[in-house]
Design an enzyme around this catalytic site. Structure first.
Site, PDB file in Angstrom:
ATOM      1  N   CYS A  77      33.111  44.897  40.777  1.00 18.12           N
ATOM      2  CA  CYS A  77      31.793  44.576  41.331  1.00 18.12           C
ATOM      3  C   CYS A  77      31.042  45.795  41.860  1.00 18.12           C
ATOM      4  O   CYS A  77      29.830  45.871  41.719  1.00 18.12           O
ATOM      5  CB  CYS A  77      31.870  43.473  42.364  1.00 18.12           C
ATOM      6  SG  CYS A  77      33.024  43.760  43.687  1.00 18.12           S
ATOM      7  N   HIS A 113      30.879  41.124  48.479  1.00 17.27           N
ATOM      8  CA  HIS A 113      29.985  40.762  47.408  1.00 17.27           C
ATOM      9  C   HIS A 113      28.831  41.770  47.398  1.00 17.27           C
ATOM     10  O   HIS A 113      28.336  42.143  48.444  1.00 17.27           O
ATOM     11  CB  HIS A 113      29.491  39.337  47.681  1.00 17.27           C
ATOM     12  CG  HIS A 113      28.594  38.818  46.637  1.00 17.27           C
ATOM     13  ND1 HIS A 113      28.931  38.832  45.308  1.00 17.27           N
ATOM     14  CD2 HIS A 113      27.363  38.276  46.720  1.00 17.27           C
ATOM     15  CE1 HIS A 113      27.940  38.323  44.614  1.00 17.27           C
ATOM     16  NE2 HIS A 113      26.971  37.988  45.439  1.00 17.27           N
TER      17      HIS A 113
END
Lengths: 326, 306
Positions: free
Chosen positions: A92, A167
């Site tokens: 990510c 995230h």
């Protein structure tokens, strides 16, 4: 075995030094800096900023998929820029960087990245995510800053494990509007236009990010902000030359201080990155051997036993499962 | 219930308030409440970083900090006297602002906070030491203007020499994961036997720093184990920085965990140790002591200088 292990993408630290090294490997003349504030003065000192990376962990329970904050802005399925879905968890950080630099006009990049970007042009975000995460060279660049696999045994390390929950969301200007690129959302999110006057896109981005933060209950959100910006070194050097030619001592002094700051930060990054890439088992063995040779090992052992005993008593006193286990 | 601090010994205390950013804005804003930062050795033997409200005298924040896990640094972007406590093991951040009437000692407090955060046994240093001349700049870092040329030590340890085979690693990882839920026991099968010591508590800066100082003759032998792309020339100071670093500490923690499985028999042989050294931390240290004794003897008791 989880997907991450099979994918071969290792967990990396979300540290500006790590991001900057990745950008260097990608042949991109940008750096990443920690951002502790979104106020206009802070942002002004870092200009030009090309994108903001908002990384957060939502610690409260609930429907984390749609979580609060997603209500603002509108999906733009026609977003013509670069947007890749996060198909591999550990990737990510690198995906966020790509979603950022993939949308900066006329940015010089290394040839491999350029090929990858043009190869994926026109693909849907899911396919793009798959193509990007299957690029061996990119995975290697990403992994190069995690400890070598020999005895790294990642996944043991509880603090690191929590990082997986982080995230990454990128905010950037694209064709006159501020966009949010979140690899877990189906489409890019358009947050409306901005004026080129004054602060420009950063004003809109700040409002969007602050509004988003406000939708989380107090204390339920841990977050960091990173700025993707031009490498300030070349411009600092030019400015210093100009100040020298103009004989402006005060300006020169300030610029030299800024340069020294920047350089010592780079030195620290280089040092930390070299430690990140290194397998320290040899050093551990060597240090223990030195302690043994100097006759200090048994003493250190006794101290360590004492420390462990205290820790265990402490845990028991608190009712067994206070910290580590949950 | 507030913990009683009577038996806890306070190492350092100074006036400071808190600052927050998760509120209505991302800007860090100072909370006007009068307070103090206290660093103390708790009864639990752990280092506590506390913030106490000076009006109510109630500690409202009590953070347990493991040595070298946190740093206390000035927020360069903030014009005020704002400092941030940053953890390397997590993205946790706590902001504070100095409340002493004069800012003259801000850096001094911060320096001592960092010294304690590195190692609670470090002695405090008061008064402006030599670098005071530069105290006006906010860079408190001991900025060694590093030579740009990366020093490439000629002898690089064969990093390959330490590689476990992928199969060994996988077996290890699976075992560790299987026992992972028990956390402390390492292997679930060990019936929850708590480890009696950890390498993390042995390779502490407090133990290693005196070693570097008192036995300079042992230091160069460690250089080959340092990263080959280290941007600094190896020295005792560099070694100190490394043993303080979160990256090194994380490696020690991983290796400690791996050793606890008792399955490193094949691996430790690559370090020149007998297979039984891989049975656990105790056996590993015993084998190292024997290896060291043997080497000391072979080098002809040249070591008994102190």
């Amino acid at each position: 075995m989880s997907d991450e292990e099979q994918s071969g993408w290792q967990l990396t630290e979300s540290d500006p030094g790590v991001f900057t090294e990745l950008l260097k490997t990608l042949g991109v003349p940008l750096i990443v800096d920690d951002l502790y504030s979104l106020d206009s003065e802070t942002l002004a000192t870092l200009k030009p900023i090309h994108a903001l990376i908002f990384l957060f962990k939502w610690v409260a329970t609930g429907d984390s998929d749609t979580g609060p904050g997603s209500s603002s802005g509108a999906y733009d399925p026609e977003f013509p820029g670069f947007f890749a879905h996060q198909v591999v968890n550990n990737a990510c950080a690198t995906l966020a960087v790509l979603n950022g630099i993939g949308n900066i006009p006329s940015l010089p990049t290394g040839s491999q990245l350029q090929e990858l970007l043009s190869f994926t042009t026109g693909m849907d975000p899911q396919t793009r995510g798959l193509v990007v995460t299957s690029a061996d060279w990119l995975r290697e660049a990403h992994n190069s800053l995690s400890p070598p696999s020999a005895i790294s045994l990642e996944g043991l390390n509880l603090p690191r494990k929590t990082e997986e929950a982080y995230h990454f969301v990128v905010y950037l200007p694209y064709m006159g509007a501020v966009y949010e690129l979140d690899g877990l959302k189906p489409h890019a999110v358009r947050h409306g236009g901005f004026s080129e006057q004054g602060e420009g896109w950063l004003k809109t981005a700040r409002e969007v990010i602050e509004a988003r933060i406000n939708t989380y209950p107090m204390g339920s959100l841990e977050f960091s902000l990173l700025a993707l910006r031009d490498d300030p070194l070349p411009s600092l050097q030019t400015q210093i030359q100009k100040a020298q030619q103009a004989g402006n001592k005060a300006v020169e002094h300030d610029l030299l201080a800024a340069l020294a700051n920047e350089n010592s930060k780079r030195e620290r990054w280089a040092f930390e990155n070299s430690l990140r890439r290194h397998n320290h088992v040899g050093l551990i063995h060597g240090l223990l051997t030195s302690l043994a040779k100097s006759g200090k090992l048994s003493q250190a052992e006794a101290k360590a036993k004492e420390a462990m005993k205290k820790r265990i008593e402490q845990r028991r006193a608190r009712g067994g499962d206070m910290d580590e286990d949950d | 219930m507030p913990v009683s601090f009577d038996r806890a010994s306070t190492l350092l205390a100074f006036k400071a308030g808190r600052a927050f950013r998760q509120d209505a804005t991302t800007t860090v804003t100072a909370d006007p409440a009068k307070g103090a930062i206290l660093l103390s050795n708790g009864e639990d033997g752990l280092l506590h970083f506390m913030w106490k409200n000076r009006d109510t005298d109630i500690p409202e924040e009590d953070l347990i900090v493991f040595p070298t896990d946190a740093t206390f640094t000035k927020v360069a972007q903030s014009p005020g006297r704002m400092y941030v406590l940053k953890f390397s093991s997590s993205d946790q951040r706590h902001f504070f602002w100095m409340q002493d009437a004069s800012s003259a000692r801000d850096e001094e407090f911060a320096r001592n906070v960092n010294s304690i955060l590195e190692d609670p046994e470090n002695p405090l240093q008061w008064g402006s030491s030599e670098p005071a001349a530069e105290a006006s700049s906010s860079t408190s870092a001991p900025s060694t203007s590093a030579p740009d040329a990366p020093a490439n030590p000629t002898t690089t340890p064969a990093a390959g020499g330490f590689q476990a085979t992928p199969e060994q690693l996988e077996a290890l990882q699976n075992l560790i994961r299987a026992g992972g839920s028990q956390t402390q026991g390492g292997l679930g099968g060990a019936a929850g036997v708590a480890p009696d010591m950890s390498l993390i508590d042995i390779l502490t800066p407090a133990t290693l720093t005196p070693l570097f100082t008192n036995h300079p003759e042992l230091v160069p032998a460690l250089f080959p184990y340092l990263p080959s792309d280290l941007p600094l020339t190896p020295s005792a100071e560099v070694l100190e920085r490394i043993v303080h670093s979160p990256q090194f500490r994380a490696s020690v923690a991983s290796f400690d965990q791996a050793l606890r499985t008792g399955l490193l028999g094949g691996f430790v042989q690559q370090l020149g140790l007998p297979e039984e050294a891989g049975l656990g931390i105790g056996p590993f240290l015993r084998a190292i002591q024997q290896q060291a004794d043997r080497e000391n003897r072979e080098s002809g008791a040249r070591m008994d200088t102190d």
